[in-house]
Scaffold this motif. Structure first.
Motif, PDB file in Angstrom:
ATOM      1  N   GLN A 160     -75.378  -9.755  58.825  1.00 54.92           N
ATOM      2  CA  GLN A 160     -74.847  -9.328  57.523  1.00 54.92           C
ATOM      3  C   GLN A 160     -74.102 -10.472  56.845  1.00 54.92           C
ATOM      4  O   GLN A 160     -73.261 -11.138  57.458  1.00 54.92           O
ATOM      5  CB  GLN A 160     -73.907  -8.130  57.706  1.00 54.92           C
ATOM      6  CG  GLN A 160     -73.426  -7.572  56.378  1.00 54.92           C
ATOM      7  CD  GLN A 160     -72.572  -6.325  56.547  1.00 54.92           C
ATOM      8  OE1 GLN A 160     -72.432  -5.791  57.658  1.00 54.92           O
ATOM      9  NE2 GLN A 160     -72.005  -5.859  55.445  1.00 54.92           N
ATOM     10  N   ARG A 201     -71.289 -10.421  60.123  1.00 57.50           N
ATOM     11  CA  ARG A 201     -71.669  -9.588  61.267  1.00 57.50           C
ATOM     12  C   ARG A 201     -72.998 -10.076  61.802  1.00 57.50           C
ATOM     13  O   ARG A 201     -73.904 -10.415  61.046  1.00 57.50           O
ATOM     14  CB  ARG A 201     -71.790  -8.124  60.823  1.00 57.50           C
ATOM     15  CG  ARG A 201     -72.278  -7.170  61.918  1.00 57.50           C
ATOM     16  CD  ARG A 201     -72.057  -5.721  61.521  1.00 57.50           C
ATOM     17  NE  ARG A 201     -72.789  -5.364  60.324  1.00 57.50           N
ATOM     18  CZ  ARG A 201     -73.864  -4.570  60.314  1.00 57.50           C
ATOM     19  NH1 ARG A 201     -74.341  -4.081  61.458  1.00 57.50           N
ATOM     20  NH2 ARG A 201     -74.463  -4.264  59.179  1.00 57.50           N
ATOM     21  N   ASP A 202     -73.116 -10.096  63.109  1.00 53.84           N
ATOM     22  CA  ASP A 202     -74.389 -10.434  63.752  1.00 53.84           C
ATOM     23  C   ASP A 202     -74.514  -9.499  64.944  1.00 53.84           C
ATOM     24  O   ASP A 202     -73.825  -9.658  65.948  1.00 53.84           O
ATOM     25  CB  ASP A 202     -74.386 -11.907  64.182  1.00 53.84           C
ATOM     26  CG  ASP A 202     -75.733 -12.341  64.721  1.00 53.84           C
ATOM     27  OD1 ASP A 202     -76.617 -11.473  64.923  1.00 53.84           O
ATOM     28  OD2 ASP A 202     -75.917 -13.551  64.959  1.00 53.84           O
ATOM     29  N   GLU A 203     -75.360  -8.523  64.822  1.00 52.30           N
ATOM     30  CA  GLU A 203     -75.349  -7.415  65.773  1.00 52.30           C
ATOM     31  C   GLU A 203     -76.763  -7.101  66.244  1.00 52.30           C
ATOM     32  O   GLU A 203     -77.686  -6.963  65.432  1.00 52.30           O
ATOM     33  CB  GLU A 203     -74.758  -6.181  65.077  1.00 52.30           C
ATOM     34  CG  GLU A 203     -74.626  -4.974  65.938  1.00 52.30           C
ATOM     35  CD  GLU A 203     -74.038  -3.797  65.139  1.00 52.30           C
ATOM     36  OE1 GLU A 203     -73.865  -3.918  63.912  1.00 52.30           O
ATOM     37  OE2 GLU A 203     -73.782  -2.758  65.765  1.00 52.30           O
ATOM     38  N   GLY A 223     -78.694  -3.258  65.400  1.00 54.28           N
ATOM     39  CA  GLY A 223     -77.661  -2.790  64.482  1.00 54.28           C
ATOM     40  C   GLY A 223     -78.182  -1.847  63.414  1.00 54.28           C
ATOM     41  O   GLY A 223     -79.375  -1.570  63.310  1.00 54.28           O
ATOM     42  N   THR A 234     -71.624  -1.492  58.729  1.00 59.63           N
ATOM     43  CA  THR A 234     -70.927  -2.223  59.779  1.00 59.63           C
ATOM     44  C   THR A 234     -71.095  -1.549  61.132  1.00 59.63           C
ATOM     45  O   THR A 234     -70.881  -0.347  61.284  1.00 59.63           O
ATOM     46  CB  THR A 234     -69.425  -2.314  59.464  1.00 59.63           C
ATOM     47  OG1 THR A 234     -69.291  -2.851  58.182  1.00 59.63           O
ATOM     48  CG2 THR A 234     -68.716  -3.174  60.471  1.00 59.63           C
ATOM     49  N   PRO A 239     -68.449  -6.895  65.988  1.00 60.60           N
ATOM     50  CA  PRO A 239     -68.184  -7.804  64.874  1.00 60.60           C
ATOM     51  C   PRO A 239     -68.646  -9.227  65.192  1.00 60.60           C
ATOM     52  O   PRO A 239     -68.701  -9.623  66.348  1.00 60.60           O
ATOM     53  CB  PRO A 239     -66.672  -7.737  64.725  1.00 60.60           C
ATOM     54  CG  PRO A 239     -66.174  -7.395  66.084  1.00 60.60           C
ATOM     55  CD  PRO A 239     -67.245  -6.615  66.777  1.00 60.60           C
ATOM     56  N   TYR A 240     -68.975  -9.953  64.135  1.00 61.05           N
ATOM     57  CA  TYR A 240     -69.395 -11.345  64.301  1.00 61.05           C
ATOM     58  C   TYR A 240     -68.161 -12.215  64.455  1.00 61.05           C
ATOM     59  O   TYR A 240     -67.162 -12.025  63.773  1.00 61.05           O
ATOM     60  CB  TYR A 240     -70.183 -11.786  63.071  1.00 61.05           C
ATOM     61  CG  TYR A 240     -70.521 -13.238  63.062  1.00 61.05           C
ATOM     62  CD1 TYR A 240     -71.608 -13.713  63.807  1.00 61.05           C
ATOM     63  CD2 TYR A 240     -69.761 -14.146  62.336  1.00 61.05           C
ATOM     64  CE1 TYR A 240     -71.923 -15.046  63.804  1.00 61.05           C
ATOM     65  CE2 TYR A 240     -70.077 -15.485  62.337  1.00 61.05           C
ATOM     66  CZ  TYR A 240     -71.157 -15.926  63.064  1.00 61.05           C
ATOM     67  OH  TYR A 240     -71.473 -17.255  63.059  1.00 61.05           O
TER      68      TYR A 240
END
Lengths: 244, 312
Positions: free
Chosen positions: A209, A217-219, A222, A226, A230-231
């Protein structure tokens, strides 16, 4: 497959499109780039295609630093990266078959290779009976399938998609996503910028994101909104969902 | 081969799409090269006719008789040898008193009263053909140093001067027009190519996206310009050739002008004109391409205020 380190892009006039982006995308991954308009998704795709140069930072694609690539080598990069866009970018005066074969002809592939490869990819996208139609005779979803066929006909290891479902209704979008999923499962790495909540939520793939030019954010697996993980700035994804 | 076929096909598509503009460029090449080729032909005609004048004789030196007025026997032959060795002289012939009398009789055949003269008063002469008609004054000057042997020198100086200046004016006019029109042809071709690029900008951007090299994108446009130049030049060569043939048919009845330009001249210069047309086409294409298809470098680096890059 793709690695970005401290990538920053500032356009003329001082507009910062992306700032200090660090990202690792492994071979065979399916990654959604999400975020509001102007967050930097399309800029990232342009940087990966070398349509733009970074202001700072380094980008590696398939082990090569593309920020240092001389101009004459850029076409070689693009042969290993298929691209799909929201507006399809089809040639209206060429048939479906010609639009797809065009991508091979400009690479100088012999006719004996072009014919079977085009037939094969049109079968893959479900348009084998519409090779003689013109884009205007197709629905939006079918046009996007042609665009995907053209991007994938050369079997590139990476597929970059910039809002490929942006012009399509939800039902058609699902068909396109199934197709991209199938291509991904054949081993291609897919990076897709999108605004489509439903698709991201349904696919449950890695979500990166962006907001205000930064990755926030890198999930893995996902959702559009959110997620739980969290990134952390400067973090490295190892492809299995854990932070390196 | 497939690649070549693809490039040629793309070039032909370009030509078909912008037919009207292409026609303008072809016409410009045609007019400029017709003028240039026409000027060459006129120049060649003048050269041939000047040389052919008086059976190739540009200068006549009338001689004192041998054995009289202190002229030694064998002096005529010595002079003939000497003049024959001059670099300005292409050919020299000795015209003895008998030949002079024969010529005189022929000239006044219709006026018998003029033939009642003593043939011995007609002098022998040497008749000189020059390598370049413009050199007649040099040869006249050199002959003047042989005044003990030469009675009088007759040249076709005035006529030669007139033809020479006419030839120069025609050449300059033809060259000037060809240059101006040639430049306009190149500019027109450049514009045609720019319009072709604009018309095909979507295709060009897609070609770039799928990884076509810049040269692969450029070649069809260069081929297009070359074809335009070649068609214009081909039409120019054909038109001048046809015009010359018709002129020769009419001119055969005019005995004083020779139209004897050999076919070799047309073949050689025809090839040169075709090559020139192709080169003009390529030059126009390259000019047209230079602005729109520079080697892509992914955008120019932007000069950035360092504060923008500082962590926020």
């Amino acid at each position: 497959m793709i690695r970005l380190r401290d990538v920053t892009k500032v356009y003329e006039g001082g507009t910062v499109a992306v700032r200090d982006v660090n990202l690792d995308i492994q071979k065979g991954e399916f990654v959604f780039l999400v975020g509001p308009s102007g967050s930097g998704k399309s800029t990232l795709i342009r940087l990966l295609l070398r349509q733009d140069t970074v202001t700072r930072g380094v980008i590696w694609v398939a082990g090569k630093d593309i920020t240092q690539l001389p101009a004459w080598k850029i076409p070689f990069l693009r042969r290993s990266v298929g691209t799909v866009f929201q507006d399809f970018k089809l040639l209206p005066n060429k048939t479906v078959g010609e639009n797809v074969s065009f991508a091979l002809e400009v690479l100088g592939r012999p006719r004996s290779v072009v014919g079977p490869q085009v037939k094969q990819v049109l079968e893959l996208v479900g348009l084998n009976d519409k090779g003689d139609r013109y884009p205007r005779q197709l629905s939006g979803g079918e046009q996007q399938r042609v665009s995907i066929a053209r991007a994938f006909v050369n079997r590139p290891p990476i597929l970059l998609c910039d809002e490929p479902t942006g012009n399509l209704d939800p039902a058609t979008s699902v068909g396109i996503m199934r197709l991209l999923d199938r291509i991904n499962r054949s081993g291609a790495t897919v990076v897709m910028a999108t605004h489509d909540h439903a698709i991201v939520d349904a696919m449950q793939r890695r979500v990166v994101q962006l907001d205000n030019s930064r990755v926030i954010r890198d999930e893995m697996a996902g959702r559009y909104e959110t997620g739980e993980i969290p990134y952390q700035n400067g973090g490295r994804h190892n492809g299995d969902g854990a932070e390196a | 081969m497939n690649r070549l076929g693809f490039l040629a096909r793309e070039a032909l598509i370009n030509l078909r799409r912008n037919l009207l503009v292409v026609l303008g460029a072809v016409l410009a090449v045609f007019i400029s090269l017709s003028l240039a080729f026409g000027a060459l032909v006129v120049n060649e005609l003048l050269r041939i006719n000047t040389l052919a004048w008086q059976d190739g004789t540009h200068i006549i030196a009338f001689l004192y008789d041998e054995g009289q007025d202190g002229v030694a026997a064998g002096a005529h032959a010595a002079l003939l040898d000497e003049v024959g060795g001059w670099e300005e002289v292409a050919n020299v012939r000795y015209f003895d008193k008998a030949a002079a009398w024969a010529e005189y009789q022929e000239m006044f055949a219709d006026r018998p009263e003029q033939l009642n003269i003593d043939p011995s008063v007609l002098p022998a002469s040497i008749r000189i053909e020059l390598t370049d008609i413009d050199l007649y004054q040099d040869v006249q000057f050199r002959l003047a140093s042989q005044s003990q042997l030469i009675r009088r020198v007759a040249t076709f100086g005035e006529q030669i001067e007139q033809l020479s200046s006419l030839s120069t004016v025609l050449n300059l006019l033809g060259l000037g027009l060809a240059l101006v029109l040639g430049a306009s042809a190149v500019i027109l071709i450049a514009n045609t190519i720019r319009m072709a690029i604009y018309a095909r900008r979507d295709e060009v951007s897609i070609m770039k996206l799928v990884g076509a090299s810049n040269w692969f994108i450029r070649v069809p446009f260069i081929l297009e310009g070359m074809i335009e130049g070649l068609i214009g030049a081909g039409l120019a060569v054909a038109t001048v050739w046809v015009a010359f043939r018709n002129l020769r048919t009419i001119g055969d009845s005019i005995e004083i002008i020779s139209f004897g330009i050999p076919n070799r001249f047309f073949v050689t210069w025809g090839i040169v004109i075709l090559l020139f047309g192709a080169a003009a086409g390529v030059l126009g294409s390259v000019l047209g391409l230079s602005r729109y298809l520079r080697d892509e470098d992914g955008g120019r680096p932007v000069v950035v205020d360092r504060r923008v890059l500082e962590p926020t």
